[in-house]
Design a protein around this motif. Structure first.
Motif, PDB file in Angstrom:
ATOM      1  N   SER A   1      69.134  90.964 -20.353  1.00  0.00           N
ATOM      2  CA  SER A   1      68.829  90.299 -21.613  1.00  0.00           C
ATOM      3  C   SER A   1      69.022  88.781 -21.529  1.00  0.00           C
ATOM      4  N   TRP A   2      70.069  88.352 -20.876  1.00  0.00           N
ATOM      5  CA  TRP A   2      70.301  86.912 -20.728  1.00  0.00           C
ATOM      6  C   TRP A   2      69.150  86.246 -19.979  1.00  0.00           C
ATOM      7  N   ALA A   3      68.736  86.834 -18.881  1.00  0.00           N
ATOM      8  CA  ALA A   3      67.644  86.261 -18.101  1.00  0.00           C
ATOM      9  C   ALA A   3      66.330  86.313 -18.870  1.00  0.00           C
ATOM     10  N   ASP A   4      66.084  87.409 -19.593  1.00  0.00           N
ATOM     11  CA  ASP A   4      64.850  87.536 -20.356  1.00  0.00           C
ATOM     12  C   ASP A   4      64.745  86.440 -21.419  1.00  0.00           C
ATOM     13  N   ALA A   5      65.820  86.236 -22.170  1.00  0.00           N
ATOM     14  CA  ALA A   5      65.813  85.201 -23.196  1.00  0.00           C
ATOM     15  C   ALA A   5      65.665  83.821 -22.574  1.00  0.00           C
ATOM     16  N   THR A   6      66.305  83.607 -21.442  1.00  0.00           N
ATOM     17  CA  THR A   6      66.246  82.298 -20.786  1.00  0.00           C
ATOM     18  C   THR A   6      64.830  81.971 -20.330  1.00  0.00           C
ATOM     19  N   ILE A   7      64.155  82.928 -19.688  1.00  0.00           N
ATOM     20  CA  ILE A   7      62.823  82.647 -19.153  1.00  0.00           C
ATOM     21  C   ILE A   7      61.821  82.402 -20.276  1.00  0.00           C
ATOM     22  N   LEU A   8      61.905  83.180 -21.354  1.00  0.00           N
ATOM     23  CA  LEU A   8      60.991  82.961 -22.473  1.00  0.00           C
ATOM     24  C   LEU A   8      61.292  81.635 -23.167  1.00  0.00           C
ATOM     25  N   GLY A   9      62.572  81.327 -23.336  1.00  0.00           N
ATOM     26  CA  GLY A   9      62.939  80.085 -23.995  1.00  0.00           C
ATOM     27  C   GLY A   9      62.519  78.845 -23.227  1.00  0.00           C
ATOM     28  N   ARG A  10      62.419  78.951 -21.923  1.00  0.00           N
ATOM     29  CA  ARG A  10      61.990  77.809 -21.109  1.00  0.00           C
ATOM     30  C   ARG A  10      60.518  77.476 -21.306  1.00  0.00           C
ATOM     31  N   HIS A  11      59.699  78.482 -21.596  1.00  0.00           N
ATOM     32  CA  HIS A  11      58.255  78.292 -21.548  1.00  0.00           C
ATOM     33  C   HIS A  11      57.532  78.562 -22.867  1.00  0.00           C
ATOM     34  N   LEU A  12      58.196  79.221 -23.824  1.00  0.00           N
ATOM     35  CA  LEU A  12      57.538  79.607 -25.071  1.00  0.00           C
ATOM     36  C   LEU A  12      58.477  79.371 -26.248  1.00  0.00           C
ATOM     37  N   HIS A  13      57.992  79.692 -27.436  1.00  0.00           N
ATOM     38  CA  HIS A  13      58.830  79.641 -28.635  1.00  0.00           C
ATOM     39  C   HIS A  13      59.502  81.003 -28.798  1.00  0.00           C
ATOM     40  N   LEU A  14      60.792  81.044 -28.591  1.00  0.00           N
ATOM     41  CA  LEU A  14      61.533  82.303 -28.699  1.00  0.00           C
ATOM     42  C   LEU A  14      61.740  82.625 -30.177  1.00  0.00           C
ATOM     43  N   ARG A  15      61.356  83.849 -30.591  1.00  0.00           N
ATOM     44  CA  ARG A  15      61.358  84.200 -32.010  1.00  0.00           C
ATOM     45  C   ARG A  15      62.477  85.160 -32.411  1.00  0.00           C
ATOM     46  N   ASN A  16      62.732  86.173 -31.571  1.00  0.00           N
ATOM     47  CA  ASN A  16      63.682  87.198 -32.013  1.00  0.00           C
ATOM     48  C   ASN A  16      64.010  88.131 -30.857  1.00  0.00           C
ATOM     49  N   ARG A  17      65.027  88.937 -31.058  1.00  0.00           N
ATOM     50  CA  ARG A  17      65.364  90.019 -30.144  1.00  0.00           C
ATOM     51  C   ARG A  17      65.348  91.332 -30.918  1.00  0.00           C
ATOM     52  N   ILE A  18      64.571  92.277 -30.434  1.00  0.00           N
ATOM     53  CA  ILE A  18      64.554  93.626 -30.986  1.00  0.00           C
ATOM     54  C   ILE A  18      65.487  94.485 -30.143  1.00  0.00           C
ATOM     55  N   THR A  19      66.329  95.249 -30.795  1.00  0.00           N
ATOM     56  CA  THR A  19      67.161  96.234 -30.098  1.00  0.00           C
ATOM     57  C   THR A  19      66.753  97.612 -30.581  1.00  0.00           C
ATOM     58  N   TRP A  20      66.423  98.477 -29.622  1.00  0.00           N
ATOM     59  CA  TRP A  20      66.006  99.824 -30.023  1.00  0.00           C
ATOM     60  C   TRP A  20      66.913 100.865 -29.388  1.00  0.00           C
ATOM     61  N   GLN A  21      67.214 101.868 -30.184  1.00  0.00           N
ATOM     62  CA  GLN A  21      68.136 102.925 -29.753  1.00  0.00           C
ATOM     63  C   GLN A  21      67.353 103.962 -28.952  1.00  0.00           C
ATOM     64  N   ARG A  22      67.772 104.152 -27.698  1.00  0.00           N
ATOM     65  CA  ARG A  22      67.056 105.091 -26.838  1.00  0.00           C
ATOM     66  C   ARG A  22      67.846 106.383 -26.598  1.00  0.00           C
ATOM     67  N   GLU A  23      69.111 106.386 -26.914  1.00  0.00           N
ATOM     68  CA  GLU A  23      69.984 107.561 -26.866  1.00  0.00           C
ATOM     69  C   GLU A  23      70.173 108.129 -25.465  1.00  0.00           C
TER      70      GLU A  23
END
Length: 325
Positions: free
Chosen positions: A121-143
């Motif tokens: 998650s840290w790397a995902d947010a970092t890469i998107l934030g470097r190149h795009l407008h970061l809007r939100n994080r969705i968390t989904w329960q997979r059980e």
């Protein structure tokens, strides 16, 4: 000790299989490009090959919605190709090695969703934030997931949402959620305030979707959408992303297709798609699922334009219902 019952029975197991004849036929339908690809050749096709090797063959500015589900930072095998876990910084370097090359493919109003788990998650947010407008994080329960004696069971995954620009598609009314009302309020004249009574006698209201999703069922052996893929996403999950961030006829691109869920849901929701998958068997699974989708466009958990609660039967509301917030 009594033995545990087998997880499935032949009469109920709906997991996708391929006959030798189907495998041969579908393999011939996969696109194997060796030169630049036109939009006409790309539309509604699955490309077979390594995404990183094929990126430069794709046309510019053709993607309305980019859905990314790359290997997570785990040691896992996908169709005979093993992805090894690495340090957090090394995983970010891996993302940086290919994600900037995808920016050329995006239209100015495009949206991007990047899937991961708590390790990435840290790397995902970092890469998107470097190149795009970061809007939100969705968390989904997979059980699904293994328990641990000295740690918390990992029962959730993340999807990071970003856009190319401030002008982007978000169709709120397409992803409103129908929920049961526990505390009902009425206007002074006694009429319901933002709720209605369904034909099942229960009370409901429409609510804005949040970034926590607990209404998903990970595909398993008794579901028609299930395949043997080790990390298959639910069709209902992809339906939410595609309905919110694209319009009918838009182009949805998935460069890590896996078992084909993104392409299948795009077809069911009347979007165009293009996808890349490096495993021939996975590509064949996707083509069989796409063929089935022509005859059966149903998405489990989504009916009559409404997402309904997990493991429940969709209620039938009156002909008109209030659209709350």
């Amino acid at each position: 000790m009594p033995q545990e019952a087998p997880p499935s029975s032949p009469s109920r197991n709906r997991t996708l299989t391929l006959s030798p004849e189907e495998r041969t036929r579908y393999a011939q339908e996969l696109l194997r490009p060796h030169a630049p690809i036109t939009m006409e050749a790309l539309e509604n096709r699955i490309l077979l090959g390594d995404t990183l090797a094929l990126l430069d063959l794709l046309p510019s500015s053709f993607v309305d919605l980019l859905i990314l589900d790359p290997p997570y930072n785990l040691s896992m095998e996908f169709g005979g190709v093993r992805f090894g876990s690495r340090s957090d910084q090394a995983y970010l370097t891996y993302l940086e090695s290919w994600f900037p090359r995808m920016l050329r493919l995006l239209k100015p109003h495009a949206s991007v969703y990047l899937c991961g788990d708590w390790r990435t998650s840290w790397a995902d947010a970092t890469i998107l934030g470097r190149h795009l407008h970061l809007r939100n994080r969705i968390t989904w329960q997979r059980e699904k997931g293994r328990g641990a004696a000295a740690n918390w069971k990992n029962g959730c995954e993340d999807i990071w949402f970003a856009t190319v620009d401030d002008a982007y598609v978000f169709q709120l009314q397409e992803v409103m959620v129908r929920r049961k009302v526990l505390a009902t309020y009425r206007e002074k004249n006694g009429s319901p305030r933002d709720w209605w009574e369904g034909r099942d006698g229960k009370k409901y209201r429409m609510t804005c979707p949040s970034n926590f999703w607990d209404d998903l069922t990970v595909p398993f052996w008794a579901m028609e959408e299930n395949t043997p893929h080790p990390a298959q996403k639910p069709e209902k999950l992809l339906a939410k992303l595609i309905l919110a961030s694209s319009r009918p006829g838009d182009m949805v691109f998935d460069p890590f297709l896996g078992s084909g869920t993104t392409a299948v849901v795009a077809r069911k929701l009347h979007r165009r798609f293009a996808a890349v998958e490096q495993c021939e068997e996975y590509g064949c699974w996707a083509l069989k699922r796409l063929e089935r989708a022509k005859a059966n466009p149903r998405i489990q958990g989504y009916e009559d334009g409404v997402f309904w609660e997990r493991n429940s039967t969709p209620p039938r509301p009156p002909e008109s219902s209030p659209q709350g917030g």
